[in-house]
Every structure is written in C-alpha cells, then in structure tokens.
Design a protein around this motif. Structure first.
Motif, PDB file in Angstrom:
ATOM      1  N   ASN A  42      -6.716  26.377  -2.683  1.00 53.60           N
ATOM      2  CA  ASN A  42      -6.216  25.406  -1.694  1.00 53.60           C
ATOM      3  C   ASN A  42      -7.352  24.786  -0.876  1.00 53.60           C
ATOM      4  O   ASN A  42      -7.307  24.719   0.346  1.00 53.60           O
ATOM      5  CB  ASN A  42      -5.207  26.073  -0.763  1.00 53.60           C
ATOM      6  CG  ASN A  42      -4.068  26.736  -1.525  1.00 53.60           C
ATOM      7  OD1 ASN A  42      -3.896  27.953  -1.463  1.00 53.60           O
ATOM      8  ND2 ASN A  42      -3.312  25.966  -2.269  1.00 53.60           N
ATOM      9  N   SER A  73      -9.713  21.926   0.577  1.00 55.74           N
ATOM     10  CA  SER A  73      -9.737  20.518   1.000  1.00 55.74           C
ATOM     11  C   SER A  73     -11.103  20.208   1.596  1.00 55.74           C
ATOM     12  O   SER A  73     -11.771  21.085   2.150  1.00 55.74           O
ATOM     13  CB  SER A  73      -8.652  20.235   2.045  1.00 55.74           C
ATOM     14  OG  SER A  73      -7.357  20.395   1.499  1.00 55.74           O
ATOM     15  N   THR A 132     -10.084  11.965   3.214  1.00 58.05           N
ATOM     16  CA  THR A 132      -9.836  13.189   2.460  1.00 58.05           C
ATOM     17  C   THR A 132     -10.363  13.023   1.041  1.00 58.05           C
ATOM     18  O   THR A 132      -9.812  12.272   0.243  1.00 58.05           O
ATOM     19  CB  THR A 132      -8.332  13.523   2.417  1.00 58.05           C
ATOM     20  OG1 THR A 132      -7.862  13.695   3.752  1.00 58.05           O
ATOM     21  CG2 THR A 132      -8.079  14.798   1.628  1.00 58.05           C
ATOM     22  N   ASN A 141      -6.363  19.893  -1.106  1.00 57.53           N
ATOM     23  CA  ASN A 141      -5.624  21.111  -1.434  1.00 57.53           C
ATOM     24  C   ASN A 141      -5.711  21.457  -2.925  1.00 57.53           C
ATOM     25  O   ASN A 141      -4.713  21.694  -3.589  1.00 57.53           O
ATOM     26  CB  ASN A 141      -4.157  20.946  -1.029  1.00 57.53           C
ATOM     27  CG  ASN A 141      -3.448  22.283  -0.854  1.00 57.53           C
ATOM     28  OD1 ASN A 141      -4.012  23.211  -0.289  1.00 57.53           O
ATOM     29  ND2 ASN A 141      -2.218  22.368  -1.333  1.00 57.53           N
ATOM     30  N   ASN A 158     -16.402  23.630   2.692  1.00 56.24           N
ATOM     31  CA  ASN A 158     -15.070  23.047   2.576  1.00 56.24           C
ATOM     32  C   ASN A 158     -14.419  23.001   3.965  1.00 56.24           C
ATOM     33  O   ASN A 158     -14.775  23.772   4.856  1.00 56.24           O
ATOM     34  CB  ASN A 158     -14.205  23.856   1.603  1.00 56.24           C
ATOM     35  CG  ASN A 158     -14.224  25.337   1.891  1.00 56.24           C
ATOM     36  OD1 ASN A 158     -15.288  25.946   1.954  1.00 56.24           O
ATOM     37  ND2 ASN A 158     -13.051  25.924   2.063  1.00 56.24           N
ATOM     38  N   THR A 159     -13.474  22.093   4.126  1.00 55.55           N
ATOM     39  CA  THR A 159     -12.778  21.968   5.410  1.00 55.55           C
ATOM     40  C   THR A 159     -11.676  23.004   5.536  1.00 55.55           C
ATOM     41  O   THR A 159     -11.476  23.599   6.597  1.00 55.55           O
ATOM     42  CB  THR A 159     -12.172  20.556   5.552  1.00 55.55           C
ATOM     43  OG1 THR A 159     -13.203  19.589   5.340  1.00 55.55           O
ATOM     44  CG2 THR A 159     -11.572  20.355   6.932  1.00 55.55           C
ATOM     45  N   LYS A 160     -10.971  23.228   4.433  1.00 53.14           N
ATOM     46  CA  LYS A 160      -9.888  24.222   4.396  1.00 53.14           C
ATOM     47  C   LYS A 160      -9.940  24.968   3.066  1.00 53.14           C
ATOM     48  O   LYS A 160     -10.570  24.530   2.112  1.00 53.14           O
ATOM     49  CB  LYS A 160      -8.525  23.541   4.540  1.00 53.14           C
ATOM     50  CG  LYS A 160      -8.299  22.815   5.856  1.00 53.14           C
ATOM     51  CD  LYS A 160      -6.933  22.139   5.875  1.00 53.14           C
ATOM     52  CE  LYS A 160      -6.697  21.362   7.163  1.00 53.14           C
ATOM     53  NZ  LYS A 160      -5.396  20.655   7.156  1.00 53.14           N
ATOM     54  N   GLY A 161      -9.221  26.091   3.017  1.00 62.31           N
ATOM     55  CA  GLY A 161      -9.138  26.859   1.791  1.00 62.31           C
ATOM     56  C   GLY A 161     -10.242  27.891   1.684  1.00 62.31           C
ATOM     57  O   GLY A 161     -11.024  28.109   2.620  1.00 62.31           O
ATOM     58  N   GLU A 162     -10.310  28.556   0.514  1.00 63.26           N
ATOM     59  CA  GLU A 162     -11.318  29.590   0.322  1.00 63.26           C
ATOM     60  C   GLU A 162     -12.005  29.434  -1.030  1.00 63.26           C
ATOM     61  O   GLU A 162     -11.414  28.955  -2.002  1.00 63.26           O
ATOM     62  CB  GLU A 162     -10.706  30.995   0.444  1.00 63.26           C
ATOM     63  CG  GLU A 162      -9.663  31.331  -0.581  1.00 63.26           C
ATOM     64  CD  GLU A 162      -9.118  32.750  -0.408  1.00 63.26           C
ATOM     65  OE1 GLU A 162      -9.355  33.371   0.646  1.00 63.26           O
ATOM     66  OE2 GLU A 162      -8.451  33.233  -1.340  1.00 63.26           O
TER      67      GLU A 162
END
Length: 227
Positions: free
Chosen positions: A10, A12, A23, A27, A61-65
């Motif tokens: 996920n 982003s 963006t 995701n 990354n901005t989000k996620g792993e």
C-alpha cells in the motif's frame, strides 16, 4: 507462508506542488519472491522510476511500507545505506563503470564495501560470475576496451557481487541494440534463476518481455498485472 525478497505494501508517493498535491504512486502493492524476474512497464512519467527508487531505498514513500528481505525500511535513513550495501544490487541505464578500474577491480570494489566474505571467497565468486557472463578473459581490461554489451555485463556481475536479496534494473537495454539488449536481459534472467534472487526491471523494450515471469503495468499511479 511464502518468503518474499521484496514487499511494497500500500505504498503511495505524493509531492507537494504549491497548494496542490501530485500523487505519483497511489496505494500500490507488489511482492516478489526469490528467483522471480518481474518487469514494470508503463508510459513515461507514470511512476516506474519512482517505484524503483522507493524499492531500492533511494527515495522515501509517503505512505505504506517497504520490506526488503526481512528488513522493514523505517524513517531512519542512516539505516538505508546498510540496506543498499547488503541487500540490493543495482543495474542502471548506463553501466556507470569506473574508468580507471579494470573489470576485476570493479567487482573487488564491491567486495571491499560489502565486507560479507573474506577476500579469497570473493575472488572465487567474482571469477564465477565473470565466467557465467562470458567475461573471464576480459578480467584485466579497462572499460574503454569493452563493447557496450560487455560493459553492461560487467554491471550485471557487479550488481550480484554483494549477494543481495533484490536486483533492481532501470532500463538496462536502453543504450543497446536489439540483439545485445536481449542478450543482456537473458543473462540477468540466468543469474536471477541460478542464484535465487528477486529482480525487478523497469523497461520500455517490449521485445524482451517474454524473458520475465510477471509483467506489471503502472499508469496514473496505479499498478496492475499484465502477465
């Protein structure tokens, strides 16, 4: 449970553009097993190189792993150098060989940086890689005495020298003609399978896609399986 060499969960990537947000990756999730050779395709500006940079611990990354081997990348970028050095091998569009080092010394430099093995073990491994890639007779040659295809094969050997979990290739055939480009990707595939490494290749070259196991397409920040 399957052991993955690389996981993007996920993920982003968002850039701030004045008051607006851009963006680039939206995701996306991707998992690559040891011994699996994956291609990423998509139009220019779709986020392919951004995804590869995030997977290679070059860009946050901005989000996620992001998980490489058994290591979850955290926000401490001091740890990223160790991850890159021990868990990732890079193959770039340009071979990026050091002009004043011969082929053998290009690989020995990785051995010195890695510190994973003793010198003798690294020398044996380097010769094995060079023999696999048809370069053993060129071990003492300098880059200016090598063809474009030979230089890229040295870059492949260098990427495998630290015995990484993951190989990341960014347009490895971009500077080669069709025949040499295919030969280079065949050799990447051979080493990936022989040494049980996970590999992701970003490419625009559709002529080599039959050599990979899975094809993903990125467009408008989204990812989907094509093959």
């Amino acid at each position: 449970m399957t052991k993955y060499a690389l996981q993007l969960n996920n993920v982003s990537k968002v850039y701030q553009d004045g008051e607006n947000e851009n963006t680039v990756l939206d995701n996306i999730s991707l998992k690559v097993k040891p011994g699996e050779f994956v291609a990423i395709v998509g139009p220019s500006g779709s986020g392919k190189s951004t995804m590869l940079s995030i997977a290679g611990a070059l860009l946050s990354n901005t989000k996620g792993e992001v998980i490489i081997g058994d290591t979850l990348l955290d926000n401490n970028k001091k740890n990223w150098n160790l991850v890159r050095r021990e868990k990732i091998g890079f193959i770039f569009q340009s071979h990026q060989l050091i002009p004043y080092l011969n082929v053998g010394d290009q690989l020995n430099l990785i051995a010195k940086i890695s510190k994973k093995k003793n010198k003798k073990e690294f020398e044996v491994y380097a010769d094995e890689l060079l023999e696999d890639l048809g370069l053993l007779d060129s071990k003492n040659k300098y880059p200016n005495k090598l063809s474009g295809g030979e230089k890229q094969r040295v870059a492949i050997a260098r990427a495998f020298m630290n015995q990484p979990d993951v190989i990341l290739a960014d347009e490895p055939t971009a500077s080669l003609d069709g025949a040499r480009g295919r030969q280079v990707v065949e050799m990447i595939r051979k080493e990936v399978k022989k040494r049980n490494k996970a590999a992701i290749m970003v490419t625009h070259d559709e002529r080599i896609l039959d050599l990979v196991d899975i094809i993903y397409r990125i467009e408008n920040g989204k990812i989907q399986v094509c093959k």
